[in-house]
Design a protein around this motif. Structure first.
Motif, PDB file in Angstrom:
ATOM      1  N   VAL A  47      10.866   2.845   0.679  1.00 25.42           N
ATOM      2  CA  VAL A  47       9.827   3.875   0.555  1.00 25.42           C
ATOM      3  C   VAL A  47      10.010   4.931   1.642  1.00 25.42           C
ATOM      4  CG1 VAL A  47       7.356   4.329   0.814  1.00 25.42           C
ATOM      5  CG2 VAL A  47       8.119   2.404  -0.586  1.00 25.42           C
ATOM      6  N   LYS A  48      10.274   4.457   2.858  1.00 25.96           N
ATOM      7  CA  LYS A  48      10.398   5.373   3.992  1.00 25.96           C
ATOM      8  C   LYS A  48      11.587   6.312   3.839  1.00 25.96           C
ATOM      9  CE  LYS A  48      10.053   5.287   9.046  1.00 25.96           C
ATOM     10  NZ  LYS A  48       9.950   4.408  10.239  1.00 25.96           N
ATOM     11  N   THR A  49      12.688   5.822   3.298  1.00 19.94           N
ATOM     12  CA  THR A  49      13.891   6.648   3.160  1.00 19.94           C
ATOM     13  C   THR A  49      13.919   7.451   1.857  1.00 19.94           C
ATOM     14  OG1 THR A  49      15.119   4.780   2.190  1.00 19.94           O
ATOM     15  CG2 THR A  49      15.273   5.092   4.584  1.00 19.94           C
ATOM     16  N   ILE A  90       0.836  -1.203   0.000  1.00 23.88           N
ATOM     17  CA  ILE A  90       0.000   0.000   0.000  1.00 23.88           C
ATOM     18  C   ILE A  90       0.871   1.252   0.000  1.00 23.88           C
ATOM     19  CG2 ILE A  90      -1.646   1.347   1.379  1.00 23.88           C
ATOM     20  CD1 ILE A  90      -2.866  -1.361   2.269  1.00 23.88           C
ATOM     21  N   ALA A  91       1.914   1.246   0.834  1.00 23.05           N
ATOM     22  CA  ALA A  91       2.815   2.405   0.897  1.00 23.05           C
ATOM     23  C   ALA A  91       3.516   2.639  -0.432  1.00 23.05           C
ATOM     24  CB  ALA A  91       3.841   2.189   2.010  1.00 23.05           C
ATOM     25  N   ARG A  92       3.912   1.551  -1.095  1.00 17.62           N
ATOM     26  CA  ARG A  92       4.626   1.666  -2.376  1.00 17.62           C
ATOM     27  C   ARG A  92       3.708   2.109  -3.505  1.00 17.62           C
ATOM     28  NH1 ARG A  92       6.240  -3.951  -4.752  1.00 17.62           N
ATOM     29  NH2 ARG A  92       3.973  -3.960  -4.876  1.00 17.62           N
ATOM     30  N   CYS A 119       4.753   2.544   6.575  1.00 16.68           N
ATOM     31  CA  CYS A 119       6.026   1.820   6.583  1.00 16.68           C
ATOM     32  C   CYS A 119       6.443   1.427   7.995  1.00 16.68           C
ATOM     33  CB  CYS A 119       7.118   2.666   5.939  1.00 16.68           C
ATOM     34  SG  CYS A 119       6.867   2.974   4.174  1.00 16.68           S
ATOM     35  N   THR A 120       6.214   2.308   8.959  1.00 17.06           N
ATOM     36  CA  THR A 120       6.543   2.014  10.347  1.00 17.06           C
ATOM     37  C   THR A 120       5.698   0.856  10.865  1.00 17.06           C
ATOM     38  OG1 THR A 120       7.212   4.298  10.781  1.00 17.06           O
ATOM     39  CG2 THR A 120       6.630   2.950  12.694  1.00 17.06           C
TER      40      THR A 120
END
Length: 309
Positions: free
Chosen positions: A259-261, A173-175, A220-221
Motif C-alpha cells: 500500500v505504501k509503495t 485500515i490502510a488497504r 502503514c508506517t
C-alpha cells in the motif's frame, strides 16, 4: 458436534476466509494448529454476523446490529462457560477456552470492537484508533499467544502479541480506505483529517487525494513499527509457533508495504498478496525463527494496559 467435527468446520472457515492465515497456520504443531483454527472460526463468525458478510465478503446492512451484538455476547458467554450452543464457531471457542483457560475478558474485548462499529463509531484521536485496533485485533493476538503457551500473567509477551494484532489491523485500515468509505465508515482519526484539511464526510474528495495518501502512508508506517515490536516478542515462543507467527507477520506486513509503495493506487484497486510472496515468507520465516532478534524496549508504543474507552 464433537471436537473433530468442530476442527474440520474451523479448517473450512479459515481456508475460505484467509489464505494468508491458513498458510501460516500449517506451520504450528497439530494441537496448536487446531486451536488456532477454532479461534479463527469464532472471530470470522462474529465479524460476518456484525457486517452481514460471508467469510469476509459481500458486506451488507444488518437489520438490528445491537441485537446481533447482544446475541453474539450471549453465545460467547455460554460457550466459554462450557455450554453447548449449537453454533459450531461458538462451540469451537468454548473448547479452546476450556483447553487453554482463555480469560473471558479477552473475548468480551473483541466483541466490544464490533459494538463500536454497530454504533457507527469513528476515532477522534490516534489513541482512539489504537483502542479500536486493540478490540478487533490486538485482543485476538493476546488470545493467540495464550493458545501458544504464553502465561496470562506475562504482560510483556502479551503486549508484543497485541502489537502484531495492531499491525495487522492498521494494514487492513490502510488497504480498505475506499471500501470502508463506500460502506459509510472511516477509521482515520478526525484529528488527522483536520490536520490535513480533509472533510470527514468526503474523505475521497479528489482535490484532497495527495493529503489522503499521506495519511495512508502514516497508517502503514505505524503498522511497520508494531510489526517490528511483535517480531521481538515472537522470540519467546516455541520454534514452530515462532516460525508461524513470523511467516504471518511477513505475509500480512506485505499489505502495508505494498500500500505504501503504491503511491495512492491502493485507493483505486485493492491490494492483494500473491501466492509466491506468501510462500517466500514461509521460507524466510524459517530462517528468522532460527536467529532471535536483539531485544528492544517498547518505548513510545501504545499499551493495552494503560488505555480504556
Amino acid at each position: 458436534m464433537n471436537r473433530s467435527h468442530l476442527v474440520l468446520q474451523a479448517k473450512i472457515s479459515i481456508d475460505r476466509g484467509s489464505k494468508s492465515f491458513a498458510l501460516a497456520s500449517k506451520l504450528f504443531r497439530k494441537h496448536i494448529r487446531e486451536r488456532v483454527w477454532m479461534l479463527y472460526a469464532w472471530c470470522r463468525q462474529c465479524d460476518d454476523l456484525a457486517d452481514g458478510q460471508d467469510h469476509g465478503h459481500g458486506m451488507s446492512a444488518v437489520q438490528d446490529p445491537k441485537r446481533t451484538i447482544a446475541a453474539m455476547r450471549m453465545l460467547t458467554t455460554r460457550a466459554i462457560g462450557g455450554e453447548k450452543t449449537g453454533k459450531p464457531a461458538f462451540d469451537a471457542l468454548g473448547i479452546v477456552a476450556q483447553e487453554c483457560q482463555l480469560p473471558k475478558y479477552l473475548a468480551s474485548d473483541v466483541i466490544d470492537g464490533f459494538a463500536l462499529d454497530a454504533d457507527e463509531w469513528q476515532p477522534d484521536s490516534e489513541e482512539d484508533l489504537f483502542q479500536y485496533c486493540y478490540h478487533v485485533a490486538g485482543a485476538v493476538g493476546c488470545m493467540m499467544a495464550i493458545i501458544m503457551g504464553i502465561p496470562t500473567g506475562d504482560d510483556e509477551t502479551l503486549d508484543r502479541a497485541c502489537d502484531l494484532g495492531l499491525a495487522f489491523q492498521l494494514s487492513n485500515i490502510a488497504r480498505d480506505i475506499t471500501e470502508d468509505a463506500e460502506a459509510g465508515r472511516c477509521y482515520i482519526p478526525r484529528q488527522w483529517l483536520a490536520e490535513m484539511r480533509i472533510d470527514p464526510d468526503n474523505i475521497m474528495d479528489a482535490a484532497r487525494r495527495p493529503a489522503l495518501i499521506e495519511l495512508v502512508d502514516r497508517l502503514c508506517t505505524l503498522s511497520e513499527s508494531y510489526e517490528a515490536s511483535a517480531r521481538i516478542g515472537a522470540a519467546r515462543l516455541p520454534f514452530r509457533s515462532r516460525w508461524a507467527v513470523l511467516a504471518a507477520a511477513g505475509i500480512y506486513g506485505d499489505i502495508a508495504r505494498m500500500v505504501k509503495t503504491s503511491a495512492g493506487q491502493s485507493l483505486e484497486k485493492r491490494v492483494v498478496t500473491s501466492k509466491s510472496s506468501k510462500i517466500h515468507w514461509v521460507t524466510k520465516g524459517f530462517g528468522q525463527a532460527i536467529f532471535k532478534p536483539r531485544h528492544k524496549e517498547r518505548t513510545g508504543l501504545w499499551s493495552r494496559t494503560r488505555h480504556q474507552i
